[in-house]
Design an enzyme around this catalytic site. Structure first.
Site, mmCIF file in Angstrom:
data_model
loop_
_atom_site.group_PDB
_atom_site.id
_atom_site.type_symbol
_atom_site.label_atom_id
_atom_site.label_comp_id
_atom_site.label_asym_id
_atom_site.label_seq_id
_atom_site.Cartn_x
_atom_site.Cartn_y
_atom_site.Cartn_z
ATOM 1 N N TYR A 41 7.247 2.107 -7.586
ATOM 2 C CA TYR A 41 7.295 0.935 -7.473
ATOM 3 C C TYR A 41 6.888 0.612 -9.042
ATOM 4 C CZ TYR A 41 6.923 1.340 -2.543
ATOM 5 O OH TYR A 41 8.036 1.344 -1.269
ATOM 6 N N GLU A 74 1.031 -0.905 -0.079
ATOM 7 C CA GLU A 74 0.235 0.162 0.801
ATOM 8 C C GLU A 74 1.165 1.289 0.055
ATOM 9 O OE1 GLU A 74 -0.774 -2.487 2.567
ATOM 10 O OE2 GLU A 74 -2.635 -2.793 1.540
#
Ligand SMILES: CC(C)(COP(=O)(O)OP(=O)(O)OC[C@H]1O[C@@H](n2cnc3c(N)ncnc32)[C@H](O)[C@@H]1OP(=O)(O)O)[C@@H](O)C(=O)NCCC(=O)NCCS
Length: 151
Positions: free
Chosen positions: A117, A105
Site C-alpha cells: 500500500y 485497514e
C-alpha cells in the site's frame, strides 16, 4: 504466462471463496462476496493467470471515499506483482471520477501488505485498537488522497 485483470463474475465465486478460506482465519462468506458483486458502487476485480484465479480485490465507495475492503493473492503467485496489477486496475477505474480519497485497514503485523500500500502512495493515519475479531490485533488505518483535479 498469460495474465488478465477483469471484473469478477458470479462464476468466479467458488474459486474466490476457496482462496479467501486459504488466506484468512475469519473468511468472508460467499454471500458477502455475492453482495459486493451485486452492489452498484462496488469494484470487484480478479486476476486470472493461465486460466487459474490468482487474486482478487474488492472495493466500495462510502459517501465520497473509496474503501479497499479485501485483497488476496494465491500463495504460489505472490511477489509477482499480481496485487500491484489489481491495484493499478482499481486506480484506473477510480481515478476517473472525483472523490476524496482511498482508505483501508490492515493488520499492524502485515508488513507485506503495508509495504504494498505504501508503494501506491498510502500513508498511515491512525490505529484502530483491537480491530480484528479473531485475535484482537490492532489495525493500521491507511489513506491516499485523490490525485485528480476537482472541478
Ligand atoms: C499482501 C499481498 C496481497 C501482496 O500480494 P503480491 O501479489 O505478492 O504483491 P506484489 O507482488 O504486487 O508486491 C508489490 C510490492 O509490495 C511489497 N511487498 C509485497 N509482498 C511483500 C513481502 N512479503 N515483504 C515485503 N514487501 C512486500 C513490495 O514492495 C512489492 O514490490 P517488489 O516485489 O517490487 O519489491 C499478498 O501477500 C497476500 O495476499 N497476503 C495475504 C492477504 C493479505 O494480507 N491481504 C491484504 C489484507 S489488508
Amino acid at each position: 504466462m498469460s495474465r488478465v485483470i477483469r471484473t469478477m463474475q458470479a462464476t468466479d465465486l467458488a474459486a474466490v471463496h476457496a482462496l479467501e478460506r486459504r488466506t484468512y482465519p475469519r473468511p468472508w462468506s460467499v454471500h458477502l462476496f455475492a453482495q459486493e458483486l451485486a452492489g452498484e458502487s462496488a469494484i470487484t476485480l480478479v486476476c486470472e493467470q493461465d486460466d487459474e484465479l490468482s487474486g482478487y480485490l474488492i472495493a466500495d465507495m462510502f459517501v465520497d471515499v473509496w474503501h479497499v475492503m479485501n485483497l488476496a493473492v494465491a500463495e504460489s503467485c505472490r511477489r509477482c506483482h499480481v496485487a500491484s496489477d489489481l491495484m493499478e486496475a482499481y486506480f484506473a477505474i477510480t481515478e476517473m471520477h472525483a472523490h476524496r480519497g482511498h482508505t483501508l485497514e490492515v493488520r499492524v503485523s502485515n508488513a507485506a501488505a503495508i509495504e504494498l500500500y505504501r508503494s501506491f502512495g498510502f500513508v498511515s493515519t491512525g490505529v484502530r485498537p483491537r480491530y480484528y475479531d479473531d485475535d484482537h490485533e490492532d489495525a493500521l488505518i491507511m489513506w491516499r488522497d485523490w490525485e485528480g483535479e476537482s472541478a
